[in-house]
Structures are given as structure tokens and as C-alpha cells.
Design a protein around this motif. Structure first.
Motif, PDB file in Angstrom:
ATOM      1  N   ARG A 130      -3.156   6.548   9.298  1.00 41.55           N
ATOM      2  CA  ARG A 130      -2.013   5.636   9.454  1.00 41.55           C
ATOM      3  C   ARG A 130      -2.001   4.988  10.833  1.00 41.55           C
ATOM      4  O   ARG A 130      -1.669   3.804  10.966  1.00 41.55           O
ATOM      5  CB  ARG A 130      -0.703   6.400   9.211  1.00 41.55           C
ATOM      6  N   LEU A 157       0.800  -1.234   0.000  1.00 42.74           N
ATOM      7  CA  LEU A 157       0.000   0.000   0.000  1.00 42.74           C
ATOM      8  C   LEU A 157       0.833   1.284   0.000  1.00 42.74           C
ATOM      9  O   LEU A 157       0.651   2.150  -0.858  1.00 42.74           O
ATOM     10  CB  LEU A 157      -0.922  -0.034   1.235  1.00 42.74           C
ATOM     11  N   THR A 158       1.726   1.426   0.967  1.00 43.08           N
ATOM     12  CA  THR A 158       2.478   2.678   1.073  1.00 43.08           C
ATOM     13  C   THR A 158       3.948   2.491   0.737  1.00 43.08           C
ATOM     14  O   THR A 158       4.752   3.371   1.026  1.00 43.08           O
ATOM     15  CB  THR A 158       2.342   3.302   2.476  1.00 43.08           C
ATOM     16  N   HIS A 160       0.984  -8.773  10.427  1.00 47.76           N
ATOM     17  CA  HIS A 160       0.970  -8.644   8.964  1.00 47.76           C
ATOM     18  C   HIS A 160       2.293  -8.093   8.418  1.00 47.76           C
ATOM     19  O   HIS A 160       2.819  -8.581   7.418  1.00 47.76           O
ATOM     20  CB  HIS A 160      -0.183  -7.723   8.569  1.00 47.76           C
ATOM     21  N   ASP A 161       2.836  -7.052   9.067  1.00 52.77           N
ATOM     22  CA  ASP A 161       4.062  -6.426   8.552  1.00 52.77           C
ATOM     23  C   ASP A 161       5.293  -7.300   8.727  1.00 52.77           C
ATOM     24  O   ASP A 161       6.406  -6.857   8.402  1.00 52.77           O
ATOM     25  CB  ASP A 161       4.279  -5.055   9.202  1.00 52.77           C
ATOM     26  N   SER A 186       1.343  -8.478   0.821  1.00 50.60           N
ATOM     27  CA  SER A 186       0.180  -7.636   1.082  1.00 50.60           C
ATOM     28  C   SER A 186      -0.446  -7.180  -0.248  1.00 50.60           C
ATOM     29  O   SER A 186      -0.757  -8.024  -1.083  1.00 50.60           O
ATOM     30  CB  SER A 186       0.606  -6.452   1.964  1.00 50.60           C
TER      31      SER A 186
HETATM   32  N1  LIG Z   1       2.706  -1.602   6.165  1.00 53.55           N
HETATM   33  C1  LIG Z   1       2.675  -1.906   4.766  1.00 53.55           C
HETATM   34  C2  LIG Z   1       1.714  -2.993   4.438  1.00 53.55           C
HETATM   35  C3  LIG Z   1       0.292  -2.532   4.458  1.00 53.55           C
HETATM   36  O1  LIG Z   1      -0.529  -3.522   3.897  1.00 53.55           O
HETATM   37  C4  LIG Z   1       2.443  -0.662   3.970  1.00 53.55           C
HETATM   38  O2  LIG Z   1       2.157   0.366   4.553  1.00 53.55           O
HETATM   39  O3  LIG Z   1       2.565  -0.695   2.748  1.00 53.55           O
END
Ligand SMILES: N[C@@H](CCO)C(=O)O
Ligand SMILES: CC(=O)SCCNC(=O)CCNC(=O)[C@H](O)C(C)(C)COP(=O)(O)OP(=O)(O)OC[C@H]1O[C@@H](n2cnc3c(N)ncnc32)[C@H](O)[C@@H]1OP(=O)(O)O
Length: 395
Positions: A238, A71-72, A367-368, A168
Motif C-alpha cells: 500500500r 481497487l480497494t 490520481h486519487d 480508476s
Molecule cells: N486509492 C484508490 C484508487 C486506486 O486506483 C483505491 O485504493 O482504490
């Protein structure tokens, strides 16, 4: 000669340094004669794609690995990030001697369209008005992002990718690549992802978008012209999202109910707890490197992703007849893209008769975890790439 200079020497008509965004990125521009057909039905032009490369393309162009960011994330996968000054977001994974070994493979990482690090997005200038697009930028999908990347690879003369790899949202792009261009993807590695965004995930994204749009500095999306930035809304977005990237166990282990810099409660709304201070830090540091409108657009693209529904409701149909080798990996403590989501992909690949391996990695990092130094993940990536490269005949 730097990697960027090598690329420009190989493809002088395509790749050039981005004059208005000086960093290690290369950019390619597609004019009105080469529009990008979007899922919404619009033809988008002009289109710019910013990307980085690492390693060398071999003589038969068979060693290219496309890394898809989340995503980011952005194109700065291994080189120093021009805004934060820190190592690239997957520097632990990509580089000489690393699991994605740039001494053997040619790594390409493009910034997705809709984002804010050089590829066309809501902060780009709308050629019709001469002003930033803002919300006039078209809503894009994961399939649109992949189609744009395919245009980039066509321009670079890379017909087949040895591997497409991502975590992700990057894993969504991996699946879309494999479904849309099966003959162009020799192997695919999808980490901590899903074939469709869940209701809970859409809900979290909506909270973030509403926080941004409720910020008076958002100005209906035209904040660049207003000379403001909706940093408060973006930071809150965020903070909420960041909780979903971690796990309850890790939060308890790292912070528990510990107080921040104080022996006692203050009876105010200051950040008494370490976890409050930590989240504020994550929110504030994020706004330095990301654009609020891009957050709206890229989260929307993830929400719309539903590969089965694009194939008559059957995920197996998306992969039917594929010769691509797949590896699917998940983390035990990831409640955003839980292992059940990965299993669903594996079941569909099995039903489609595809070659697939699956690993669930035991970690409390949430997840991260895909961004972190997880030796088991490195072993899996090394093992999968090693087996695929032997099958492909890459030395
Ligand atoms: N923390 C990561 C994964 C988010 O799905 C991001 O900001 O891109
Ligand atoms: C361009 C790109 O970055 S690509 C985008 C993809 N990358 C991301 O999304 C990264 C965002 N995610 C994170 O940072 C995640 O926290 C993780 C899980 C990947 C990092 O995990 P870890 O390495 O364990 O770091 P952790 O979560 O502890 O965060 C460390 C930061 O919190 C700060 N911190 C820790 N405790 C506190 C506290 N009590 N109060 C304030 N700040 C705190 C640290 O000082 C450090 O700050 P820094 O990053 O500015 O140096």
C-alpha cells in the motif's frame, strides 16, 4: 423503512442481509445451477455478491445508477464503512442533493468479485474443501466482475442502467459495461481511468504483490488457516501504491522535506521525515480494512484489462454502433492514469461515432483526486447527469 428493507421487500427471494458480515450490505447468492462463466474458461459457483443501495427505484426502473468502485474500494459508497467507521468512500459525490443525487436516482454499488467485503473472493469458503479458497480462488478479470454485476442486475429486474459511473478501476468496469452491454447502458462516466493497464502500472502492482508474497505470514496464501495475516507485506504494498495515487507537487506542498516531531535528524531508520511517517500511517491503516490475497486478485484483474485487445486490437471496435452517451474525465497531475490514457478512449469513441464529452481537470491532487472534494469534478458530474436525465426523460 430503510433502503435495505425496501429492497428486501421488493425482491425477497434475492436480497438478504449478510448474516456473517453484519453491516448495511445486501447479498445475493447464485447456486451451482447459475455459475459465472469466467474468462479463464472456468464456471464459478456458488457466487455471492454483496452490494448496497441508496435512493428509490422508480416505477419504470429507469433511474438506476451503477457505481463501480476502485481497487480497494467497496460497496460502502455512501453509508458508514463497517470496518473504519468512516463515511463511505464517495460520500462527497453520492447522497441527497449531491452530484449523484439519491433523491432522484437509485444507486447500486456492488463489491467486485475477488475483493474482500462480502462478495466471493479468496477469503470465501471453498465448498469443495470447507476451507478458505486462498490461491485456489480463480483468477478473475474486469469482464468477469462486470458479468457478475450483470447477474445481480438481472436478479434485481433492472434491464437498463441510466448510468454506470466509476473512477480508476471503476472506470475500467464502466468501459467494460459499455462495450459488453451497450443496450443496457444509457450513459457512462469514466474518471481517471484507461482502456488498458500500462507497463508502468503493472510494474507497480507487481512490486506490491511481491511484497505480500515475501511476507513469511503469507503462507502460500493460506494464512487464514495458519492463523496469521501478512500485514507487513500488505502495508508495504500500500505504501508503494499510495505514492502513485498522489503527485510530486502535492507531496512537496504537504510535506516537502519537513521532519516529523523532531528538530533534527536522528541518524536512525525511524520515520524522520513527515512523508515517511505519512506513508507508514497509510500502510498500517490499510491493513485493517483489506485482505492481502484480494489485493493480489484485484490488482491482477486490472493488469489483464486491455479492451482493445479483446476486440481485435481496435478500441473503436469495442464501442462501434453504441448509443451510450459518454463522459471521460482526467486530472492534470495524475501520472498513474494520465490524460493521454483518457484521450485514447475519447479518440476511440470518436472513431466509433459515439456521443462523448471530455474534460481534463486542473489539480495537483494526483490520481486519487477522484475521491476528493473537487468542485469542478462535481460540476461535471452534475452537468453530465443533468443532460442525460433530460434526454432520458427522467424528472
Ligand atoms: N486509492 C484508490 C484508487 C486506486 O486506483 C483505491 O485504493 O482504490
Ligand atoms: C473503504 C475505502 O476507503 S475506499 C478506498 C478508496 N479510498 C482510498 O483509497 C483512500 C486512500 N487514499 C487516501 O487516503 C488519499 O490520501 C487521499 C488522496 C484520497 C486523501 O487525501 P487527503 O484527504 O488529502 O488526506 P491525506 O492524504 O492528507 O491523508 C490524511 C491522513 O494522513 C495522516 N497524516 C497526515 N500527515 C501525517 C504524518 N506526517 N504522519 C502520519 N500521518 C499523517 C492524517 O492524520 C490522516 O490520517 P487518517 O486518514 O487516519 O485520519
Amino acid at each position: 423503512m430503510s433502503e435495505g428493507e425496501q429492497m428486501r421487500a421488493s425482491f425477497p427471494e434475492m436480497a438478504r442481509k449478510q448474516a456473517d458480515h453484519p453491516d448495511d450490505s445486501l447479498v445475493v447468492d447464485f447456486g451451482p445451477d447459475q455459475p459465472l462463466r469466467l474468462d479463464s474458461g472456468l464456471d464459478f459457483a456458488p457466487l455471492r455478491i454483496a452490494y448496497t443501495t441508496a435512493g428509490r427505484l422508480n416505477a419504470d426502473r429507469s433511474n438506476a445508477i451503477l457505481v463501480c468502485h476502485a481497487l480497494t474500494g467497496d460497496q460502502h459508497v455512501t453509508n458508514v464503512h463497517p470496518v473504519t467507521g468512516r463515511a463511505g468512500w464517495w460520500d462527497v459525490m453520492v447522497g441527497p442533493g449531491r452530484p449523484i443525487d439519491t433523491e432522484r436516482f437509485f444507486v447500486i454499488c456492488p463489491n467486485v468479485i475477488g475483493s474482500c467485503m462480502g462478495s466471493s473472493g479468496p477469503a470465501s469458503t471453498n465448498p469443495t474443501t470447507g476451507r478458505p479458497y486462498g490461491l485456489d480462488f480463480p483468477v478473475v478479470t474486469i469482464a468477469d466482475m462486470v458479468r457478475a454485476q450483470a447477474m445481480l442486475l438481472d436478479g434485481l429486474g433492472i434491464a437498463t442502467l441510466f448510468a454506470v459511473i466509476g473512477g480508476s478501476m471503476g472506470g475500467m468496469l464502466v468501459q467494460q459495461w459499455a462495450a459488453a452491454y451497450p443496450s443496457r447502458v444509457f450513459s457512462a462516466l469514466c474518471i481517471a481511468s484507461a482502456s488498458r493497464h500500462s507497463a508502468q502500472n503493472i510494474a507497480f502492482h507487481e512490486v506490491g504483490r511481491q511484497a505480500i508474497m515475501a511476507d513469511p505470514d503469507w503462507h502460500g496464501g493460506q494464512y487464514i488457516e495458519a492463523g496469521t495475516r501478512p500485514t507487513k507485506g500488505l502495508a508495504v504494498a500500500r505504501m508503494a501504491a499510495h505514492i502513485t495515487y498522489l503527485s510530486e507537487g502535492a507531496l512537496q506542498r504537504k510535506f516537502g522535506r519537513n521532519l516529523q516531531d523532531r528538530a533534527a535528524r536522528t541518524f536512525t531508520f525511524d520515520a524522520d521525515f513527515q512523508i515517511e511517517s505519512y506513508l507508514r500511517h497509510q500502510g498500517l491503516s490499510f491493513v485493517d480494512r483489506f485482505d492481502a490475497n484480494s489485493y493480489l486478485y484485484v490488482t491482477r484483474a486490472m493488469d489483464y484489462f486491455d479492451l482493445a485487445s479483446d476486440h481485435g486490437g481496435s478500441l473503436a471496435t469495442a464501442f462501434r454502433g453504441t448509443a451510450t452517451r459518454f463522459c471521460i474525465a482526467s486530472f492534470t497531475s495524475d501520472w498513474l492514469f494520465p490524460t493521454s490514457d483518457s484521450r485514447q478512449i475519447v479518440h476511440a469513441l470518436n472513431a466509433a461515432g459515439a456521443r462523448v464529452s471530455f474534460v481534463e481537470i486542473d489539480t495537483d491532487k494526483g490520481h486519487d483526486a477522484f475521491l476528493l472534494d473537487i468542485p469542478e469534478l462535481f460540476d461535471i458530474v452534475r452537468g453530465f447527469i443533468g443532460a442525460a436525465s433530460r434526454a432520458r426523460g427522467i424528472a
